[in-house]
Design a protein around this motif. Sequence first.
Motif, short mmCIF file in Angstrom:
data_model
loop_
_atom_site.label_atom_id
_atom_site.label_comp_id
_atom_site.label_asym_id
_atom_site.label_seq_id
_atom_site.Cartn_x
_atom_site.Cartn_y
_atom_site.Cartn_z
N GLY A 189 -11.02 24.39 -7.75
CA GLY A 189 -12.00 25.46 -7.66
C GLY A 189 -13.31 25.04 -7.04
N LYS A 190 -13.51 23.73 -6.86
CA LYS A 190 -14.77 23.21 -6.33
C LYS A 190 -14.61 22.50 -4.99
N LEU A 191 -13.47 21.86 -4.78
CA LEU A 191 -13.21 21.12 -3.54
C LEU A 191 -11.94 21.68 -2.89
N PRO A 192 -11.71 21.39 -1.61
CA PRO A 192 -10.53 21.90 -0.93
C PRO A 192 -9.24 21.51 -1.63
N ARG A 193 -8.36 22.47 -1.87
CA ARG A 193 -7.08 22.20 -2.52
C ARG A 193 -6.17 21.42 -1.57
N ARG A 194 -5.28 20.62 -2.17
CA ARG A 194 -4.30 19.87 -1.37
C ARG A 194 -2.93 20.49 -1.61
N MET A 195 -2.33 21.07 -0.58
CA MET A 195 -1.10 21.82 -0.75
C MET A 195 0.15 20.98 -0.56
N GLY A 196 0.04 19.80 -0.01
CA GLY A 196 1.21 18.95 0.18
C GLY A 196 0.79 17.54 0.53
N LEU A 197 1.74 16.62 0.53
CA LEU A 197 1.46 15.22 0.82
C LEU A 197 2.28 14.78 2.04
N ASN A 198 1.69 13.89 2.83
CA ASN A 198 2.42 13.29 3.94
C ASN A 198 2.48 11.78 3.72
N GLU A 199 3.10 11.09 4.65
CA GLU A 199 3.28 9.66 4.47
C GLU A 199 1.93 8.92 4.49
N SER A 200 0.96 9.43 5.25
CA SER A 200 -0.37 8.80 5.25
C SER A 200 -1.01 8.88 3.87
N ASP A 201 -0.83 10.03 3.19
CA ASP A 201 -1.35 10.17 1.83
C ASP A 201 -0.70 9.15 0.90
N ARG A 202 0.62 9.03 0.99
CA ARG A 202 1.34 8.10 0.10
C ARG A 202 0.93 6.66 0.39
N LYS A 203 0.77 6.33 1.64
CA LYS A 203 0.36 4.97 2.01
C LYS A 203 -1.03 4.67 1.47
N ARG A 204 -1.93 5.64 1.57
CA ARG A 204 -3.30 5.45 1.07
C ARG A 204 -3.30 5.28 -0.45
N ILE A 205 -2.52 6.10 -1.15
CA ILE A 205 -2.45 6.01 -2.61
C ILE A 205 -1.82 4.70 -3.04
N ARG A 206 -0.79 4.26 -2.32
CA ARG A 206 -0.19 2.96 -2.64
C ARG A 206 -1.23 1.85 -2.54
N GLY A 207 -2.09 1.96 -1.52
CA GLY A 207 -3.13 0.94 -1.36
C GLY A 207 -4.10 0.92 -2.52
N THR A 208 -4.42 2.09 -3.08
CA THR A 208 -5.37 2.12 -4.19
C THR A 208 -4.80 1.45 -5.44
N TYR A 209 -3.48 1.41 -5.57
CA TYR A 209 -2.88 0.80 -6.75
C TYR A 209 -3.09 -0.71 -6.78
N ASN A 210 -3.47 -1.30 -5.66
CA ASN A 210 -3.75 -2.74 -5.63
C ASN A 210 -5.24 -3.04 -5.67
N LEU A 211 -6.07 -1.98 -5.93
CA LEU A 211 -7.52 -2.20 -6.06
C LEU A 211 -7.78 -3.04 -7.31
N LYS A 212 -8.47 -4.16 -7.12
CA LYS A 212 -8.72 -5.08 -8.23
C LYS A 212 -10.23 -5.31 -8.36
N LEU A 213 -10.78 -5.03 -9.55
CA LEU A 213 -12.19 -5.22 -9.83
C LEU A 213 -12.34 -6.02 -11.11
N GLU A 214 -13.13 -7.07 -11.04
CA GLU A 214 -13.39 -7.94 -12.19
C GLU A 214 -12.09 -8.40 -12.84
N GLY A 215 -11.11 -8.75 -12.01
CA GLY A 215 -9.86 -9.31 -12.52
C GLY A 215 -8.86 -8.29 -13.01
N GLN A 216 -9.14 -7.00 -12.86
CA GLN A 216 -8.23 -5.97 -13.36
C GLN A 216 -7.77 -5.05 -12.23
#
Length: 272
Positions: A189-216
């Motif tokens: 209701g506040k930001l643009p809705r996302r109606m579907g995902l493409n491979e670029s979205d999945r690749k970007r999200i996969r990358g965030t899963y390896n974000l490491k801060l202060e050893g975590q």
Amino acid sequence: MITNIFQIDKSRGFTRMDNDLYEALIGAELSGRELRVALAIHRLTAGFNQDSVKVAALYVAKMMYTEEGRPEAERANVSRAINSLIRQRVLYRDGGSRDPISFMPPAEWKIDQKSTVLKYTHCVENIPATVLKITHIKDRNTNTTPNGVDVAADATTPAEPTPDASSPEPTDKIPYEQIRSLYNTILGGKLPRRMGLNESDRKRIRGTYNLKLEGQFVVREKGLEFWEGLFNDALNSNFLLGLNNRSWKADFEFLTRASAIQRFLEGKYDAA
């Protein structure tokens, strides 16, 4: 004669509560913080014969916590609880974080249903299909039941496997669609809705899963709980919602970037 019973002093006055509202709060599946915030808002409205109140989250935090420094530390949590109550239509606010707050009629409340997180698969079962309870990206996981009771490991409780934190998150365990659904539910209701995902979205999200801060591995370790907290925190950020000198708004692509998440966790975006 019993002397340890609290005696009601009628000279101090009373705050009247509508019976329907009283019974609705008793029966609502709210978190402890949400219920306390709702009671504080009721005290500030009905307690002063007002239909609505213009109040800052810090003021409510001061009503809830008396220890030195605690209200300031809890302000963001109180702000998120207010936002959660607004989203569940318990409270109503027409405008931004500085506008008056009032109660919605209990018949219009849309209280979140409980959800079950399966620890071994990181999948989420919704009962029924509703959004998850509000959490915060900086909250730590606790070993508790849904009722808040500590669970002690014993001989009948199987040991939970310890993931290899050094290896990338298996792609089949990343809940791409659930992440998109949470984004649309919380921010649609506040930001643009996302109606579907493409491979670029999945690749970007996969990358965030390896974000490491202060050893975590901050995203991987909390799974959907992280994304839910992130999107709720974004809902409290005036900057991300477009209240900035460029009128720029965040979107799904931005909020799933590892670089943006790191800046968010570092407090680079203001909260409401």
